[in-house]
Motif scaffolding. Structure first.
Motif, PDB file in Angstrom:
ATOM      1  N   MET A   1       6.089   6.800   3.384  1.00 23.21           N
ATOM      2  CA  MET A   1       5.035   7.219   2.486  1.00 23.21           C
ATOM      3  C   MET A   1       3.707   7.077   3.223  1.00 23.21           C
ATOM      4  O   MET A   1       3.411   6.041   3.786  1.00 23.21           O
ATOM      5  CB  MET A   1       5.072   6.335   1.235  1.00 23.21           C
ATOM      6  N   ASN A   2       2.906   8.138   3.167  1.00 18.11           N
ATOM      7  CA  ASN A   2       1.622   8.053   3.857  1.00 18.11           C
ATOM      8  C   ASN A   2       0.616   7.258   3.033  1.00 18.11           C
ATOM      9  O   ASN A   2       0.824   6.938   1.871  1.00 18.11           O
ATOM     10  CB  ASN A   2       1.099   9.455   4.214  1.00 18.11           C
ATOM     11  N   GLY A   3      -0.497   6.911   3.647  1.00 22.01           N
ATOM     12  CA  GLY A   3      -1.496   6.050   3.028  1.00 22.01           C
ATOM     13  C   GLY A   3      -2.087   6.599   1.749  1.00 22.01           C
ATOM     14  O   GLY A   3      -2.352   5.859   0.807  1.00 22.01           O
ATOM     15  N   VAL A   4      -2.290   7.901   1.700  1.00 22.53           N
ATOM     16  CA  VAL A   4      -2.874   8.517   0.509  1.00 22.53           C
ATOM     17  C   VAL A   4      -1.931   8.358  -0.677  1.00 22.53           C
ATOM     18  O   VAL A   4      -2.352   7.940  -1.759  1.00 22.53           O
ATOM     19  CB  VAL A   4      -3.182  10.010   0.761  1.00 22.53           C
ATOM     20  N   LEU A   5      -0.676   8.670  -0.497  1.00 24.06           N
ATOM     21  CA  LEU A   5       0.288   8.527  -1.588  1.00 24.06           C
ATOM     22  C   LEU A   5       0.418   7.073  -2.017  1.00 24.06           C
ATOM     23  O   LEU A   5       0.556   6.786  -3.205  1.00 24.06           O
ATOM     24  CB  LEU A   5       1.654   9.071  -1.187  1.00 24.06           C
ATOM     25  N   LYS A   6       0.350   6.177  -1.063  1.00 23.42           N
ATOM     26  CA  LYS A   6       0.438   4.755  -1.377  1.00 23.42           C
ATOM     27  C   LYS A   6      -0.690   4.358  -2.331  1.00 23.42           C
ATOM     28  O   LYS A   6      -0.463   3.624  -3.288  1.00 23.42           O
ATOM     29  CB  LYS A   6       0.373   3.928  -0.089  1.00 23.42           C
ATOM     30  N   ASP A   7      -1.895   4.869  -2.076  1.00 26.73           N
ATOM     31  CA  ASP A   7      -3.030   4.586  -2.955  1.00 26.73           C
ATOM     32  C   ASP A   7      -2.761   5.065  -4.380  1.00 26.73           C
ATOM     33  O   ASP A   7      -3.071   4.369  -5.348  1.00 26.73           O
ATOM     34  CB  ASP A   7      -4.304   5.260  -2.439  1.00 26.73           C
ATOM     35  N   TYR A   8      -2.181   6.244  -4.511  1.00 22.23           N
ATOM     36  CA  TYR A   8      -1.888   6.789  -5.835  1.00 22.23           C
ATOM     37  C   TYR A   8      -0.814   5.970  -6.558  1.00 22.23           C
ATOM     38  O   TYR A   8      -0.944   5.694  -7.750  1.00 22.23           O
ATOM     39  CB  TYR A   8      -1.436   8.252  -5.744  1.00 22.23           C
ATOM     40  N   TYR A   9       0.232   5.586  -5.841  1.00 27.69           N
ATOM     41  CA  TYR A   9       1.296   4.792  -6.465  1.00 27.69           C
ATOM     42  C   TYR A   9       0.782   3.401  -6.865  1.00 27.69           C
ATOM     43  O   TYR A   9       1.154   2.884  -7.921  1.00 27.69           O
ATOM     44  CB  TYR A   9       2.522   4.681  -5.553  1.00 27.69           C
ATOM     45  N   GLU A  10      -0.077   2.818  -6.038  1.00 23.01           N
ATOM     46  CA  GLU A  10      -0.668   1.524  -6.395  1.00 23.01           C
ATOM     47  C   GLU A  10      -1.551   1.666  -7.637  1.00 23.01           C
ATOM     48  O   GLU A  10      -1.556   0.797  -8.516  1.00 23.01           O
ATOM     49  CB  GLU A  10      -1.477   0.962  -5.225  1.00 23.01           C
ATOM     50  N   ALA A  11      -2.278   2.764  -7.723  1.00 18.06           N
ATOM     51  CA  ALA A  11      -3.117   3.023  -8.899  1.00 18.06           C
ATOM     52  C   ALA A  11      -2.254   3.167 -10.147  1.00 18.06           C
ATOM     53  O   ALA A  11      -2.586   2.632 -11.215  1.00 18.06           O
ATOM     54  CB  ALA A  11      -3.945   4.283  -8.678  1.00 18.06           C
ATOM     55  N   LEU A  12      -1.135   3.859 -10.023  1.00 15.31           N
ATOM     56  CA  LEU A  12      -0.223   4.023 -11.163  1.00 15.31           C
ATOM     57  C   LEU A  12       0.304   2.673 -11.615  1.00 15.31           C
ATOM     58  O   LEU A  12       0.351   2.388 -12.820  1.00 15.31           O
ATOM     59  CB  LEU A  12       0.927   4.961 -10.791  1.00 15.31           C
ATOM     60  N   GLU A  13       0.659   1.821 -10.683  1.00 13.90           N
ATOM     61  CA  GLU A  13       1.162   0.492 -11.035  1.00 13.90           C
ATOM     62  C   GLU A  13       0.089  -0.333 -11.748  1.00 13.90           C
ATOM     63  O   GLU A  13       0.379  -1.044 -12.698  1.00 13.90           O
ATOM     64  CB  GLU A  13       1.670  -0.248  -9.792  1.00 13.90           C
ATOM     65  N   ARG A  14      -1.144  -0.227 -11.288  1.00 16.76           N
ATOM     66  CA  ARG A  14      -2.230  -0.958 -11.958  1.00 16.76           C
ATOM     67  C   ARG A  14      -2.426  -0.455 -13.382  1.00 16.76           C
ATOM     68  O   ARG A  14      -2.651  -1.243 -14.304  1.00 16.76           O
ATOM     69  CB  ARG A  14      -3.542  -0.828 -11.173  1.00 16.76           C
ATOM     70  N   LEU A  15      -2.314   0.845 -13.577  1.00 14.80           N
ATOM     71  CA  LEU A  15      -2.445   1.403 -14.925  1.00 14.80           C
ATOM     72  C   LEU A  15      -1.279   0.975 -15.814  1.00 14.80           C
ATOM     73  O   LEU A  15      -1.472   0.664 -16.990  1.00 14.80           O
ATOM     74  CB  LEU A  15      -2.538   2.931 -14.871  1.00 14.80           C
ATOM     75  N   LYS A  16      -0.087   0.955 -15.257  1.00 16.48           N
ATOM     76  CA  LYS A  16       1.089   0.521 -16.021  1.00 16.48           C
ATOM     77  C   LYS A  16       0.917  -0.917 -16.505  1.00 16.48           C
ATOM     78  O   LYS A  16       1.263  -1.242 -17.632  1.00 16.48           O
ATOM     79  CB  LYS A  16       2.357   0.595 -15.164  1.00 16.48           C
TER      80      LYS A  16
END
Length: 79
Positions: A1-16
């Motif tokens: 997973m590239n860095g950009v996608l990692k940022d999005y997945y981390e953001a999703l986890e924070r929202l969850k």
């Protein structure tokens, strides 16, 4: 997973977990909310971009889970 996608997945986890950094707590989980939470502009997650297909599915799945209790409450109120 590239860095950009990692940022999005981390953001999703924070929202969850309702512990966002860039958006208010309790924000409804949408593509735009995940973009903003990841520190990007609204609208950066697009269906037309293949790199986001799995992320969009994950957001939709969690969004559907988030809606279910509300629909149950509405049904009980109507009774």
């Amino acid at each position: 997973m590239n860095g950009v996608l990692k940022d999005y997945y981390e953001a999703l986890e924070r929202l969850k977990s309702n512990k966002p950094i860039n958006v208010p707590k309790g924000t409804k989980i949408t593509n735009d909310a995940v973009s903003l939470e990841a520190g990007r502009k609204k609208g950066t997650i697009k269906k037309s971009r293949e790199v986001f297909i799995e992320l969009i599915e994950e957001i939709k799945k969690y969004s559907d889970i988030e809606k279910a209790p509300k629909e149950e409450c509405k049904a009980q109120i109507e009774k």
